[in-house]
Design an enzyme around this catalytic site. Structure first.
Site, PDB file in Angstrom:
ATOM      1  N   HIS A   7      -2.320   8.285   5.905  1.00  0.00           N
ATOM      2  CA  HIS A   7      -2.677   6.803   5.521  1.00  0.00           C
ATOM      3  C   HIS A   7      -4.042   6.518   5.944  1.00  0.00           C
ATOM      4  CE1 HIS A   7      -1.394   2.994   3.509  1.00  0.00           C
ATOM      5  NE2 HIS A   7      -1.857   2.336   4.642  1.00  0.00           N
TER       6      HIS A   7
ATOM      7  N   CYS B 125       0.823  -1.153  -0.120  1.00  0.00           N
ATOM      8  CA  CYS B 125      -0.143   0.173   0.120  1.00  0.00           C
ATOM      9  C   CYS B 125       0.865   1.291  -0.059  1.00  0.00           C
ATOM     10  CB  CYS B 125      -1.013   0.206   1.247  1.00  0.00           C
ATOM     11  SG  CYS B 125      -2.036  -1.397   1.243  1.00  0.00           S
TER      12      CYS B 125
ATOM     13  N   PHE C  75       2.028  -3.444   3.832  1.00  0.00           N
ATOM     14  CA  PHE C  75       2.166  -4.625   4.259  1.00  0.00           C
ATOM     15  C   PHE C  75       3.573  -5.135   4.067  1.00  0.00           C
ATOM     16  CE2 PHE C  75      -2.475  -6.540   3.900  1.00  0.00           C
ATOM     17  CZ  PHE C  75      -2.647  -5.792   4.938  1.00  0.00           C
TER      18      PHE C  75
END
Length: 409
Positions: free
Chosen positions: A304, A164, A397
């Site tokens: 985020h 991401c 991740f």
């Protein structure tokens, strides 16, 4: 070619997201604070049956017949966004020197839909019926490959895969190419479209997705005390980057500058951020130092902000520790959902627009702020304020972290 190093100009933007197709449509939807989450027919019968898809995206109409059947959707999104960004920057690919143009796009999951479909074909009908296009439709690098073909960019091209954080990593990589002299123009961003039953089942089993299915449009609640996960999305965002002096010498409109970039790894866990936010803090401090910006000079953060219980607290406390409570913080995922690899790219573009227009979009669905997150999170209405320095943070991740510092031109 002008002297190397220095700030990098953003001269073009292309956005294809759940907030709309095109920059103006995206910005208007973001400022409205209205989510795009809705029921998804492709997910009927799944535990989580809603998502954020790009509305009104018709590949045949936007790209022609070839692209509508031979290219995977994540590539289609990238091509439309890339063409928009090039036009916005005032470039004509027929006349530029393609040898000096690079492409770097982020992607994580490639053509997941085609892979799932063709795996069923293999199981049910045998190998002779598997599509010869399977591999090229599945490969993540095809987002950059086909965009390079489309615009005649024969400089370096690649796909970044930092989960991401991929889109932010791509923008940072493009900045480095320009500073080093490897390119004079770079198309940078990311694309993702993997809203398939298998991918969604996996995200659901991880506990990453919101289960607030009674009202999908209110499911993604970044920084809210009642948040329970994100809504998965598809999107593409492309930025055209050039050295600032080059952009100004040709009379281009400079929307904002990429002043700094920082990156780090948590080296902690496959899916959970470091509990103290040490990794993203290093990335943020690195980006600020690269830009020559003090923490108390940051006006705005596009966080985020995934609306997962763990991420928002860890990121929120890190932002407070590094920046204090002066910056106006938002998470645009409340409107767009979480576009995975594309998130960092579209959020960098939104930060550019905040700098350019002096407006911070509200965080959609934030009704009951988490008291443990001591930040000035914008909610309800957009906030008009001078934005000379904006930060966009991205976590992925694998412990990947990236932070971009965008400044006024």
């Amino acid at each position: 070619m002008t002297a190397l190093g220095g700030d990098i100009a953003v001269t073009g933007l292309g956005l294809v997201t759940p907030a709309g197709i095109g920059v103006e449509e995206n910005w208007e939807r973001l400022l409205s604070g209205r989510s795009r989450a809705t029921r998804d027919g492709a997910l009927d019968g799944m535990p989580v049956d809603f998502s954020c898809r790009v509305p009104g995206f018709h590949a045949e109409e936007l790209l022609g017949g070839f692209a509508s059947w031979q290219l995977e959707r994540f590539v289609q999104l990238a091509l439309v966004a890339g063409r928009m960004a090039v036009r916005d920057a005032g470039w004509n690919p027929e006349t530029w020197d393609g040898r000096r143009v690079g492409v770097v796009l982020g992607n994580s999951l490639g053509g997941a839909a085609t892979f799932e479909e063709q795996h069923l074909v293999l199981c049910e009908r045998g190998p002779a019926k598997v599509s010869p296009l399977l591999v090229t439709k599945y490969m993540p690098n095809m987002a950059a490959g086909y965009l390079a073909i489309d615009v005649g960019a024969t400089g370096p091209s690649m796909v970044t895969a930092t989960a991401c954080a991929s889109g932010a990593t791509a923008v940072g990589t493009a900045r480095d190419w320009l500073r080093s002299g490897a390119c004079d123009i770079v198309l940078a961003g990311a694309s993702e479209s993997a809203l398939t039953p298998t991918v969604m089942a996996g995200l659901g089993r991880m506990g990453a997705l919101s289960r607030s299915g009674d009202a999908p449009e209110h499911a993604c609640k970044p920084f809210d005390a009642e948040r329970d996960g994100f809504v998965a999305a598809e999107a593409a965002g492309v930025l055209v980057l050039e050295r600032t002096a080059d952009a100004r010498s040709r009379g281009a409109t400079v929307r904002a500058l990429v002043g700094g970039y920082g990156a780090s790894s948590d080296a902690h866990h496959a899916t959970a951020p470091h509990p103290d936010g040490q990794g993203i803090e290093r990335a943020l401090r690195g980006g600020l130092a690269d830009a020559g910006v003090a923490p108390d000079e940051v006006d705005h953060v596009n966080a985020h902000g995934t609306a997962t219980p763990m991420n928002d607290v860890i990121e929120g406390r890190m932002l407070r520790r590094v920046l204090g409570d002066r910056a106006a913080v938002t998470s645009t995922k409340g409107v767009t959902g979480h576009a995975l690899a594309a998130a960092g790219a579209i959020e960098a573009a939104y930060a550019v627009l905040a700098v350019q227009h002096g407006v911070v979009p509200p965080t959609a669905n934030l009704k009951n702020p988490d008291p443990s997150i001591e930040l000035d999170v914008v909610s309800g209405e957009p906030r008009r304020t001078r934005v000379d320095v904006a930060v966009s943070t991205s976590l992925g991740f694998g412990g990947h972290n990236a932070a971009l510092v965008l400044t006024s031109a």
